[in-house]
Write an enzyme that holds these catalytic residues in place. Structure first.
Site, PDB file in Angstrom:
ATOM      1  N   ASP A 157       5.964  72.080  32.830  1.00 12.92           N
ATOM      2  CA  ASP A 157       6.335  71.805  34.227  1.00 12.92           C
ATOM      3  C   ASP A 157       7.862  71.652  34.301  1.00 12.92           C
ATOM      4  OD1 ASP A 157       4.824  70.522  36.917  1.00 12.92           O
ATOM      5  OD2 ASP A 157       6.908  69.859  36.599  1.00 12.92           O
ATOM      6  N   ASN A 176      15.295  73.037  45.215  1.00  8.12           N
ATOM      7  CA  ASN A 176      14.821  73.531  46.512  1.00  8.12           C
ATOM      8  C   ASN A 176      15.543  72.823  47.651  1.00  8.12           C
ATOM      9  OD1 ASN A 176      12.986  75.551  46.072  1.00  8.12           O
ATOM     10  ND2 ASN A 176      11.211  74.204  45.942  1.00  8.12           N
ATOM     11  N   HIS A 194      15.117  77.332  49.185  1.00  8.80           N
ATOM     12  CA  HIS A 194      13.903  77.877  48.581  1.00  8.80           C
ATOM     13  C   HIS A 194      14.174  79.157  47.782  1.00  8.80           C
ATOM     14  CE1 HIS A 194       9.698  76.765  48.828  1.00  8.80           C
ATOM     15  NE2 HIS A 194       9.408  78.040  48.707  1.00  8.80           N
ATOM     16  N   ASP A 236      13.211  79.904  44.023  1.00  7.97           N
ATOM     17  CA  ASP A 236      12.462  81.083  43.530  1.00  7.97           C
ATOM     18  C   ASP A 236      13.189  81.733  42.353  1.00  7.97           C
ATOM     19  OD1 ASP A 236      10.592  80.668  45.425  1.00  7.97           O
ATOM     20  OD2 ASP A 236      11.119  82.380  46.696  1.00  7.97           O
ATOM     21  N   GLU A 270       5.554  75.011  40.073  1.00  5.27           N
ATOM     22  CA  GLU A 270       6.543  75.111  38.984  1.00  5.27           C
ATOM     23  C   GLU A 270       5.892  74.723  37.672  1.00  5.27           C
ATOM     24  OE1 GLU A 270       5.591  72.161  40.089  1.00  5.27           O
ATOM     25  OE2 GLU A 270       7.269  70.965  39.336  1.00  5.27           O
TER      26      GLU A 270
HETATM   27  N1  LIG Z   1      11.110  77.797  45.569  1.00  6.34           N
HETATM   28  C1  LIG Z   1       9.844  77.535  45.296  1.00  6.34           C
HETATM   29  N2  LIG Z   1       9.431  76.254  45.256  1.00  6.34           N
HETATM   30  C2  LIG Z   1       8.160  75.985  44.962  1.00  6.34           C
HETATM   31  C3  LIG Z   1       7.235  77.024  44.718  1.00  6.34           C
HETATM   32  N3  LIG Z   1       6.040  76.446  44.447  1.00  6.34           N
HETATM   33  C4  LIG Z   1       6.230  75.097  44.525  1.00  6.34           C
HETATM   34  N4  LIG Z   1       7.492  74.818  44.827  1.00  6.34           N
HETATM   35  C5  LIG Z   1       8.141  73.527  45.000  1.00  6.34           C
HETATM   36  O1  LIG Z   1       8.223  72.851  43.748  1.00  6.34           O
HETATM   37  C6  LIG Z   1       8.459  71.490  44.032  1.00  6.34           C
HETATM   38  C7  LIG Z   1       7.743  70.638  43.012  1.00  6.34           C
HETATM   39  O2  LIG Z   1       8.170  69.318  43.202  1.00  6.34           O
HETATM   40  P1  LIG Z   1       7.608  68.092  42.371  1.00  6.34           P
HETATM   41  O3  LIG Z   1       6.132  68.290  42.141  1.00  6.34           O
HETATM   42  O4  LIG Z   1       8.030  66.825  43.080  1.00  6.34           O
HETATM   43  O5  LIG Z   1       8.271  68.218  40.964  1.00  6.34           O
HETATM   44  P2  LIG Z   1       9.754  68.129  40.453  1.00  6.34           P
HETATM   45  O6  LIG Z   1      10.751  68.070  41.584  1.00  6.34           O
HETATM   46  O7  LIG Z   1       9.922  69.300  39.528  1.00  6.34           O
HETATM   47  O8  LIG Z   1       9.778  66.800  39.690  1.00  6.34           O
HETATM   48  P3  LIG Z   1       9.175  66.505  38.268  1.00  6.34           P
HETATM   49  O9  LIG Z   1       8.070  67.467  38.028  1.00  6.34           O
HETATM   50  O10 LIG Z   1       8.695  65.122  38.383  1.00  6.34           O
HETATM   51  O11 LIG Z   1      10.297  66.680  37.324  1.00  6.34           O
HETATM   52  C8  LIG Z   1       8.034  71.251  45.456  1.00  6.34           C
HETATM   53  O12 LIG Z   1       9.163  71.002  46.257  1.00  6.34           O
HETATM   54  C9  LIG Z   1       7.386  72.581  45.866  1.00  6.34           C
HETATM   55  O13 LIG Z   1       7.601  72.876  47.233  1.00  6.34           O
HETATM   56  C10 LIG Z   1       7.700  78.364  44.804  1.00  6.34           C
HETATM   57  O14 LIG Z   1       6.970  79.350  44.619  1.00  6.34           O
HETATM   58  N5  LIG Z   1       9.012  78.574  45.094  1.00  6.34           N
END
Ligand SMILES: Nc1nc2c(ncn2[C@@H]2O[C@H](COP(=O)(O)OP(=O)(O)OP(=O)(O)O)[C@@H](O)[C@H]2O)c(=O)[nH]1
Length: 373
Positions: free
Chosen positions: A245, A253, A258, A262, A288
């Site tokens: 992860d 983001n 966004h 990506d 992610e």
């Molecule tokens: N740009 C983009 N963002 C995505 C995609 N899928 C998920 N996300 C974003 O990934 C982010 C995941 O955030 P969190 O689950 O809080 O995780 P994190 O910010 O990586 O924090 P930790 O995992 O705790 O380190 C969210 O803001 C989602 O909107 C995608 O296909 N593209």
């Protein structure tokens, strides 16, 4: 059980290459036509309608030519000798000489030779374009006309110009109709070839959409599930799964947008794909989150793979996401022992738990979840 590899009669006669098979089959049909015609001409000679010596020479010419074309095609020499792999023009010219010759030596039965002209455009359907078919039909008609003119001039008593004119009119009619039909069939053939190619590429696209993640090009979750089930059935080697992860991805983001987020995902996928082995499976599991399946891998080796991935990401900062921005990740690894007994769902759940531990312990690390006792 041994499987017989002996070729069947069709393969012996036509070979195994699909494209060459059709061309060889056409030469074989041409050979049979010549053989039947030689028999018919022989019958005409026996009935006193044609000269025996002339018809024998014609039979030798047409059968030797047909045999030669068949051997050139069957042996695979034809495509090496000429750019026109089917030798279409050479065969058409030879057939034209045979038909014109048949017309000249068939005496009162020569009208029957006109019928043979129908075959010329029909053979062309398989190897000539519509334009070439028309050109070949026109050439054939001109050749027969020349023979008719020559015969009416040299033997006016035996070749009545009125009868010959009727032959030419019939030749023009049958050749026009067979050319039109050949053109139409050729068009249908090309249309169906085009449609088949379009269908094949649509199927390829659908398969890619069904199995690939559009953003990263990695295996998607659905296809990963199938590959996992297949890996679980494969006995004999230790297996490791890693849940990966990305760290603080939300910040990218939120701060950069966004589209940059990506780009970070694509960048990670690219580096990770270059780091793992071809037999490993890297899938996008969710936003992610990525799943890495490593067959024939011990837990220590799996830890080393993730350390190498971390090092490569450090060596490849992504300026688009901020000055000196480096993608880091937290990962959990679960070992499954022998793949044949692997409960992959449980292993994924353990890898997931280890990944969350890695997050809580400060991120940017990989932790190993020991196999259950
Ligand atoms: N740009 C983009 N963002 C995505 C995609 N899928 C998920 N996300 C974003 O990934 C982010 C995941 O955030 P969190 O689950 O809080 O995780 P994190 O910010 O990586 O924090 P930790 O995992 O705790 O380190 C969210 O803001 C989602 O909107 C995608 O296909 N593209």
């Amino acid at each position: 059980m041994t499987v017989s590899t002996r070729p069947g009669p069709a393969e012996l006669l036509l070979g195994s290459d699909p494209q060459r098979r059709l061309h060889t089959l056409l030469t074989l049909v041409g050979w049979l036509t010549c053989f039947v015609m030689a028999c018919a001409q022989h019958a005409a000679a026996m009935l006193g309608l044609a000269d025996e010596a002339h018809t024998s020479r014609l039979a030798v010419f047409s059968l030797v030519g047909a045999t030669l074309f068949y051997l050139l095609m069957r042996s695979g020499l034809a495509p090496r000798l000429a750019s026109d792999a089917a030798l279409s023009w050479l065969q058409a010219s030879w057939a034209l000489v045979s038909i014109s010759w048949a017309y000249a030596v068939s005496g009162p039965a020569r009208g029957a030779a006109v019928v043979l002209l129908v075959l010329m455009p029909l053979f062309g359907i398989f190897t000539l374009t519509p334009r070439q078919t028309r050109l070949m039909a026109l050439t054939s008609f001109l050749a027969i006309t020349l023979v008719v003119v020559w015969k009416t001039q040299s033997e006016p008593l035996r070749y009545d110009p009125r009868v010959e004119l009727m032959h030419l009119i019939f030749a023009a009619i049958v050749m026009s109709v067979s050319t039109v039909l050949a053109t139409l069939i050729g068009r249908l053939k090309r249309q169906s070839q085009r449609e088949r190619a379009e269908l094949a590429s649509a199927l390829e696209r659908i398969q890619a959409l069904a199995t690939k993640d559009e953003l990263t090009g990695l295996t998607n979750r659905r296809a990963a599930g199938e590959q996992l089930r297949r890996a679980a059935r494969d006995p004999g080697a230790p297996l490791c799964v890693a849940m990966i992860d990305l760290d603080r991805f939300k910040q990218v983001n939120d701060s950069r947008g966004h589209a940059v987020g990506d780009e970070v995902l694509r960048h990670f996928a690219r580096v990770a794909r270059e780091t793992v082995r071809a037999e490993d499976m890297l899938a996008r599991w969710g936003g992610e989150e990525f799943l890495l399946l490593m067959p024939a891998t011990t837990p220590e080796q799996a830890l080393a793979v993730l350390a190498r991935l971390r090092a490569r990401l450090h060596a490849a900062p992504l300026a688009a996401a901020g000055p000196g921005y480096v993608v880091t990740f937290s990962a959990g690894i679960a070992a499954c022992g022998d793949a044949a007994d692997a409960d992959l769902d449980a292993a994924i759940a353990r890898a997931d738990a280890a990944m969350y531990r890695a997050k809580h312990e400060g991120r940017d690390r990989a932790l190993l979840e020991p196999a259950p006792a």
